[in-house]
Write an enzyme that holds these catalytic residues in place. Structure first.
Site, PDB file in Angstrom:
ATOM      1  CD1 TRP A  51      57.110 -98.969  25.762  1.00 15.85           C
ATOM      2  CD2 TRP A  51      57.563 -99.629  23.308  1.00 15.85           C
ATOM      3  NE1 TRP A  51      56.301 -98.472  24.708  1.00 15.85           N
ATOM      4  CE2 TRP A  51      56.670 -98.921  23.427  1.00 15.85           C
ATOM      5  CE3 TRP A  51      58.238-100.118  22.054  1.00 15.85           C
ATOM      6  CZ2 TRP A  51      55.754 -98.471  22.248  1.00 15.85           C
ATOM      7  CZ3 TRP A  51      57.631 -99.595  21.050  1.00 15.85           C
ATOM      8  CH2 TRP A  51      56.330 -98.779  21.050  1.00 15.85           C
ATOM      9  CG  ASN A  52      61.424 -96.191  21.523  1.00 12.11           C
ATOM     10  OD1 ASN A  52      61.661 -96.191  22.227  1.00 12.11           O
ATOM     11  ND2 ASN A  52      61.108 -95.221  20.534  1.00 12.11           N
ATOM     12  N   PRO A  54      63.865 -99.122  33.310  1.00 11.28           N
ATOM     13  CG  PRO A  54      64.677-101.337  32.891  1.00 11.28           C
ATOM     14  CD  PRO A  54      64.745-100.351  34.001  1.00 11.28           C
ATOM     15  N   GLY A 113      60.200 -90.462  26.310  1.00 11.80           N
ATOM     16  CA  GLY A 113      58.987 -90.989  26.302  1.00 11.80           C
ATOM     17  C   GLY A 113      58.084 -90.075  25.893  1.00 11.80           C
ATOM     18  CB  SER A 114      54.329 -90.117  25.673  1.00 11.52           C
ATOM     19  OG  SER A 114      53.804 -89.924  27.318  1.00 11.52           O
ATOM     20  CG  LEU A 172      59.505 -85.022  26.507  1.00 11.54           C
ATOM     21  CD1 LEU A 172      58.527 -83.987  26.953  1.00 11.54           C
ATOM     22  CD2 LEU A 172      59.259 -86.285  27.266  1.00 11.54           C
ATOM     23  CD  GLU A 190      55.297 -89.504  19.215  1.00 13.91           C
ATOM     24  OE1 GLU A 190      54.841 -89.465  20.194  1.00 13.91           O
ATOM     25  OE2 GLU A 190      56.656 -89.478  18.699  1.00 13.91           O
ATOM     26  CD  GLU A 241      68.825 -88.387  25.712  1.00 13.98           C
ATOM     27  OE1 GLU A 241      68.817 -89.145  24.954  1.00 13.98           O
ATOM     28  OE2 GLU A 241      68.803 -88.781  27.122  1.00 13.98           O
TER      29      GLU A 241
HETATM   30  C1  SIN Z   1      63.576 -92.666  20.090  1.00 16.37           C
HETATM   31  O1  SIN Z   1      62.838 -92.913  19.250  1.00 16.37           O
HETATM   32  O2  SIN Z   1      63.313 -92.032  21.084  1.00 16.37           O
HETATM   33  C2  SIN Z   1      65.047 -92.388  19.540  1.00 16.37           C
HETATM   34  C3  SIN Z   1      65.374 -92.495  18.151  1.00 16.37           C
HETATM   35  C4  SIN Z   1      66.906 -92.518  17.790  1.00 16.37           C
HETATM   36  O3  SIN Z   1      67.648 -92.361  18.666  1.00 16.37           O
HETATM   37  O4  SIN Z   1      67.014 -92.720  16.516  1.00 16.37           O
END
Ligand code: SIN
Length: 485
Positions: free
Chosen positions: A155-156, A180, A233-234, A256, A386, A463
């Site tokens: 979700w972030n 999602p 995610g986590s 992660l 975290e 990525e």
């Molecule tokens: C993330 O927090 O998973 C991605 C952050 C980013 O792409 O800068």
């Protein structure tokens, strides 16, 4: 919602095989700034997840057989549409996720940049020829699409984390199914609407929205027709998903959790370090995997840094992301705030001092004040977990060796940052930090051209960048024999 110009971007059904798919029940999507329901969305589950994988499998042959140039043209259409609808996509994102509108617009541009990048990069997939051990043979290496890719995204970054994975997968010739987060389904569905308009063929890009993460996740990680699984995610959830992927030996890539050190050396430009720390710590209310989690400051510049940093953080305005004056929006939920509150409380019990913030803002249960903690030691809960919230713990250190040991003393290895000017130190520290990404005199390091990913328990795979396609390609070796006369 009224301010959204193109109302057709607001979709409430899963997108499977090029169609909007009804389900039997619904779930609510809530605005974290107001706790009010924005809309309800059809609640897909196991049946829809299986259908999406089947559709992706049926579409694979024709999509992977297209030329990279043909795929690039379609991806370019998708990029153009994301840019054209940036304002609407950003508003949808802020409504369901909370981040300030300017940041949300930045995220749409960031997400779109991956689509543009991989549209181009897909044309540059090279194979190889290798000298054979005997004269009557030739060795040729092909790179081919791995197959159906399944993804679970957080979700972030409801737009960019899908774009970063899907664009690479599609450019490589794979088809794609994403689940999602149930907290931010609307951004994913708006992307699907634009994918449809862009001419992405049916079955190539599928979005399954549903509350039952476990059930959908089990399909995506265990279905024999899924060749590759990718997750952001986590670390805890990532480990479970990796385990589930083992039954069908899928290729996995994982982005992660992190515990990023942000180091301010005694030769740093302190003003630049303050700006970098604010950008890295308070972006998205501290809810990014690459956020600074532990701010280490050389004790000879501790007082100077702390004063300037506190003055700058005190100016950050907390509020609803739709208001123009807002610098820091709400956290995703009241539960997320409680977790941060608990980390701060237990660290204060162990001797940390709140020098700014440290409270839930009275305007709403999802708002936590931008906070600074001093007198933090590396063993405190705020430094070992975290945080995923707007809290900056400051830890004093003496000298390079001590801080490198402290920075590396974590199971995580995603991002690290440091500020220094001595060139010898810059090389020494950059090479010694056990992290996949290192910002040197820079607090924001993410972009489409750079390889994003972590070491240790922060995951595997990369990525974005020229490396980002590798995770979606198989290496196939052809041995051509019988060439002797
Ligand atoms: C993330 O927090 O998973 C991605 C952050 C980013 O792409 O800068």
């Amino acid at each position: 919602m009224q301010a959204i110009k193109d109302k057709h971007l607001v979709k409430t059904h899963s997108y499977i095989n090029g169609q909007w798919h009804k389900s039997h029940s619904t779930f609510a999507v809530t605005n974290p700034a107001t706790s009010k329901i924005i809309t309800t969305v059809d609640n897909a589950g196991i049946v829809e997840a299986n259908l999406a994988v089947r559709s992706a499998k049926s579409a694979l042959q024709s999509w992977s057989a297209m030329s990279a140039h043909q795929r690039a043209t379609i991806l370019r259409n998708w990029f153009n549409l994301m840019v054209e609808h940036q304002d609407d996509l950003a508003r949808i994102l802020t409504l369901e996720q909370g981040k300030p509108l300017a940041e949300a617009k930045g995220e749409i541009a960031y997400g779109a940049s991956f689509v543009e990048w991989f549209a181009e990069e897909g044309k540059r997939v090279y194979g190889d020829t290798i000298a054979a051990p005997s004269a009557d043979k030739r060795i040729v290496v092909l790179k081919q699409a791995i197959g159906v890719v399944a993804a679970i995204t957080p979700w972030n970054f409801p737009n960019a984390m899908i774009a970063r994975k899907a664009a690479a997968a599609l450019a490589a010739g794979c088809t794609f199914v994403v689940r999602p987060s149930e907290q931010t389904p609307l951004s994913a569905l708006a992307m699907a609407e634009l994918a449809h308009r862009a001419g992405i063929p049916e079955g190539v890009f599928n979005v399954v929205v549903g509350e039952d993460a476990k059930a959908i996740g089990e399909v995506l990680t265990q279905h024999p027709d899924v060749a590759k699984f990718t997750f952001t995610g986590s670390t805890a959830v990532g480990k479970t998903l990796i385990g589930q992927c083992a039954s069908t030996v899928k290729k996995v890539s994982m982005e992660l959790g992190g515990n990023a050190p942000f180091i301010v050396f005694d030769d740093a430009d302190i003003d630049a370090a303050v700006d970098g720390a604010i950008a890295s710590k308070y972006r998205n209310a501290g809810q990014t995997c690459v956020c600074s989690n532990r701010i280490f400051v050389d004790e000879s510049v501790l007082a100077q840094f702390t004063e300037k940093f506190s003055q700058a953080v005190a100016k950050l305005k907390l509020g609803n992301g739709l208001e123009q004056t807002t610098d820091v929006g709400p956290m995703i939920s009241a539960q997320a705030v409680s977790k941060v509150e608990q980390l701060v409380k237990s660290s204060v019990d162990e001797g940390a001092t709140v020098i700014l913030g440290g409270k839930v803002e009275p305007v709403g249960s999802s708002f936590y004040q931008p906070t600074i903690l001093a007198n933090v030691s590396p063993e405190m809960p705020i430094a070992t977990n975290e945080i995923f919230g707007p809290v900056a713990p400051i830890i004093a250190f003496r000298g390079e060796a001590e801080v490198i040991a402290m920075a590396n003393n974590t199971p995580y290895g995603l991002a690290a940052y440091f500020y220094a000017r001595d060139i010898g130190r810059i090389w020494r520290v950059a090479e010694a930090l056990e992290y996949g990404m290192v910002g040197i005199n820079e607090g924001i390091i993410s972009n489409a051209a750079a390889p994003f990913g972590g070491m240790k328990q922060s995951g595997n795979g990369r990525e974005g960048s020229k490396y980002g396609l590798d995770d979606y390609l198989e290496v196939k070796y052809l041995c051509m024999g019988g060439l002797a006369k």
